[in-house]
Design a protein around this motif. Structure first.
Motif, PDB file in Angstrom:
ATOM      1  N   HIS A 220      82.853  75.923 -27.838  1.00  0.00           N
ATOM      2  CA  HIS A 220      82.751  76.974 -28.850  1.00  0.00           C
ATOM      3  C   HIS A 220      83.336  78.287 -28.341  1.00  0.00           C
ATOM      4  N   ARG A 229      79.189  72.001 -27.022  1.00  0.00           N
ATOM      5  CA  ARG A 229      78.354  70.972 -27.641  1.00  0.00           C
ATOM      6  C   ARG A 229      78.372  69.759 -26.716  1.00  0.00           C
ATOM      7  N   GLU A 238      73.148  65.157 -30.182  1.00  0.00           N
ATOM      8  CA  GLU A 238      73.975  66.307 -29.829  1.00  0.00           C
ATOM      9  C   GLU A 238      73.160  67.582 -29.749  1.00  0.00           C
ATOM     10  N   GLN A 239      73.608  68.496 -28.871  1.00  0.00           N
ATOM     11  CA  GLN A 239      72.990  69.823 -28.843  1.00  0.00           C
ATOM     12  C   GLN A 239      74.032  70.854 -28.434  1.00  0.00           C
ATOM     13  N   ASP A 240      73.803  72.095 -28.847  1.00  0.00           N
ATOM     14  CA  ASP A 240      74.698  73.194 -28.471  1.00  0.00           C
ATOM     15  C   ASP A 240      74.048  73.999 -27.357  1.00  0.00           C
TER      16      ASP A 240
END
Lengths: 335, 108
Positions: A220, A229, A238-240
Motif C-alpha cells: 500500500h 497486505r 488476509e490482513q493489512d
C-alpha cells in the motif's frame, strides 16, 4: 566500434571475478574485466558485498571489514597486477565458436562484437529477487528497499518489516533494529532456513517479531510505502499491516540470462560446472562464484572458486598453445 | 578530483540550492553506502563535463539528516535535481553514467 581481442575475459567483478582477475593478471594474461554497471541491486561492480556493512566471516580481518571497502581492495589488487577494468555490462555472448564473441550495451542488436576472448571466465553472480508485485517499481526507494545497510538509517523509530527466512533476512532484520522500533519478519513457512547463529540472534532480539506462514500479496502507498497486505499460506486469511518500510530478502537468482541455450544450467538457472573444476559445458568457458553455486554462496568460497577458474583457464590456454596468440593491444577490424 | 562538486550542509543548503541560477543536482550519500561509492566517480565526471549547465552538489545524510527528511529521501543514493528551488527530477539508486545522463538529458 573496434573489436578488442584478449586471451582471458572475465565477466563480473565480485569476489570470484576479481580473484580470477588477480590470478590471471599475475600469470601475465592481461585479463579484461567487464565489471558491470553501478546499480542499487546486488547485480553491480563489487557484487553483493557492496550492499553490506561489516563482513565478519572473511578470514584475515579479526575486527571485521566493511564490504564495500573489501571489494574496492580486491579491485585495486587486480588493477595493480595489470587487470583492465571496464565498467560496462555485457549484454550478449556467442559461445558457439572460439574466440568467443562478447557485446556490451545495446551493441548486440546491430554491430560486430565489442570483444573477442580465447578463454572466458563467467562470474556474473546473483541478484536479489523481488516479490513481483506491480507496486514495487513505484515504491522502490520510497519505503521499499532491497538494501538494509543503504536505507535502514531512514527508518529511525518506525515499524518496518523484512520479508524472508534466510541468513540475509536475519542479518537485515537484526541490523535494522538499530534504527527501527519494531521489525517484523514475514516468512512463508513456520521455520527459518537461516543458519543457527543468525536465527539465535534474531530470536534473542526484543525488537524482532515473527509473522509465520504469511506472504505479502500487496503493498500500500502511492508517494511512499504505508503498509502491506499479507495472506496466511494455509488459511488464505488476509490482513493489512501499517508499515513505514519494507525490506525484501527472499533470496537470489543467478545472472545467467545471457547464457541461456549456450551453457548448461540447473533448473534454477545456476551454471553447471564439472566436479572439482570450474569447467562449464563449453570448452574454454569457466564459471566461478555465486553464478554456479547455489549451496555455499559465501564471499570466501566465491574467491576460492575464482582462483580455480583462473588456474583452469591458464592451463587450458597453455594446452592450446597451437592457436595463434591473441595480441592484447591489437584491435581487429570488423569481420 | 572532486573539485567541481560542492559539499552542502543544512546551513548552506537553502542559499546554494534555492538561489542558484543553474539547476543543482544534489547527491544524498553516506560513508557506509556501497552504491554511493560506485556513483561518486561518475558524478565527478559529469561535474567536469557538464559543469556549465548544472551544478553538482552532495549532502551527507549522516551529518545533515533534516534536509533528507524534508525531501522524503528514504534510500541512498538519491539524486534530486533542483530548479528554482523546486525538485524537478528524482533519481533513486545507483545507475550507469549513460543512464544518469539520459535521466538528466533535458537539463544538460
Amino acid at each position: 566500434m573496434t573489436t578488442v581481442e584478449r586471451e582471458v575475459v572475465v565477466l563480473g567483478a565480485g569476489p570470484a571475478g576479481l580473484t580470477a582477475a588477480i590470478y590471471c593478471a599475475r600469470a601475465d594474461l592481461r585479463p579484461l574485466v567487464f565489471e558491470g554497471e553501478p546499480s542499487s541491486t546486488s547485480d553491480q561492480p563489487g557484487g553483493q558485498l557492496m550492499l553490506t556493512t561489516d563482513v565478519e566471516n572473511y578470514p584475515g580481518f579479526p575486527e571485521g571489514v566493511m564490504g564495500p571497502n573489501l571489494m574496492m581492495d580486491f579491485r585495486a589488487q587486480a588493477v595493480r597486477f595489470g587487470a583492465e577494468m571496464q565498467t560496462e555490462k555485457v549484454t550478449k555472448v556467442d559461445l558457439s565458436s572460439n574466440p568467443f564473441k562478447i557485446w556490451i550495451g545495446e551493441n548486440g542488436l546491430t554491430s560486430d562484437p565489442d570483444c573477442l576472448a580465447r578463454a572466458l571466465i563467467v562470474s556474473t553472480g546473483a541478484k536479489s529477487l523481488m516479490l513481483g508485485l506491480p507496486e514495487e517499481d513505484q515504491l522502490i526507494g520510497r519505503g521499499l528497499s532491497t538494501c538494509a545497510t543503504c536505507d535502514g538509517f531512514f527508518f529511525r523509530g518506525q515499524e518496518i518489516a523484512v520479508v524472508g527466512g534466510g541468513d540475509s533476512a536475519m542479518e537485515e532484520a537484526t541490523f535494522l533494529t538499530k534504527f527501527a522500533s519494531k521489525v517484523t519478519i514475514i516468512h512463508r513457512r513456520d521455520q527459518l532456513r537461516a543458519s543457527k547463529i543468525m536465527q539465535e540472534r534474531a530470536f534473542a532480539n526484543e525488537r524482532i517479531e515473527f509473522l509465520w506462514n504469511h506472504v505479502v500479496t500487496a503493498i500500500h502507498g502511492t508517494e511512499s510505502l504505508e503498509g502491506v497486505r499479507v495472506s496466511h499460506t494455509k488459511t488464505g486469511e488476509e490482513q493489512d499491516i501499517p508499515l513505514g518500510g519494507l525490506f525484501i530478502a527472499i533470496g537470489h537468482s543467478p545472472n545467467t540470462d545471457i547464457f541461456a541455450g549456450q551453457l548448461k544450467m540447473k533448473e534454477n538457472g545456476y551454471l553447471i560446472t564439472e566436479p572439482d573444476s570450474s569447467r562449464t559445458s563449453v570448452e574454454g568457458v569457466f564459471a566461478c562464484g555465486d553464478v554456479q553455486d547455489d549451496v555455499y554462496r559465501q564471499a570466501v568460497t566465491a574467491a576460492g572458486s575464482g582462483c580455480m577458474a583462473a588456474i583452469d583457464a591458464e592451463r587450458w590456454l597453455e594446452s592450446r598453445s597451437d592457436l595463434p596468440e591473441a595480441s592484447a593491444s591489437a584491435t581487429l577490424s570488423s569481420q | 578530483m572532486a573539485g567541481n562538486i560542492t559539499s552542502l550542509s543544512t546551513a548552506t543548503f537553502a542559499e546554494e540550492v534555492n538561489s542558484s541560477a543553474k539547476p543543482v543536482l544534489v547527491d544524498f550519500w553516506a560513508e557506509w553506502c556501497g552504491p554511493c561509492k560506485m556513483i561518486a566517480p561518475i558524478l565527478d565526471e559529469i561535474a567536469n563535463e557538464h559543469g556549465e549547465k548544472v551544478t553538482i552538489a552532495k549532502l551527507n545524510v549522516d551529518d545533515d539528516p533534516s534536509i533528507a527528511l524534508e525531501h522524503k529521501v528514504m534510500s541512498i543514493p538519491t539524486l534530486l535535481l533542483f530548479q528554482d528551488g523546486q525538485v524537478a527530477k528524482r533519481i533513486v539508486g545507483a545507475k550507469s553514467k549513460a543512464a544518469l545522463l539520459a535521466d538528466l538529458a533535458e537539463f544538460l
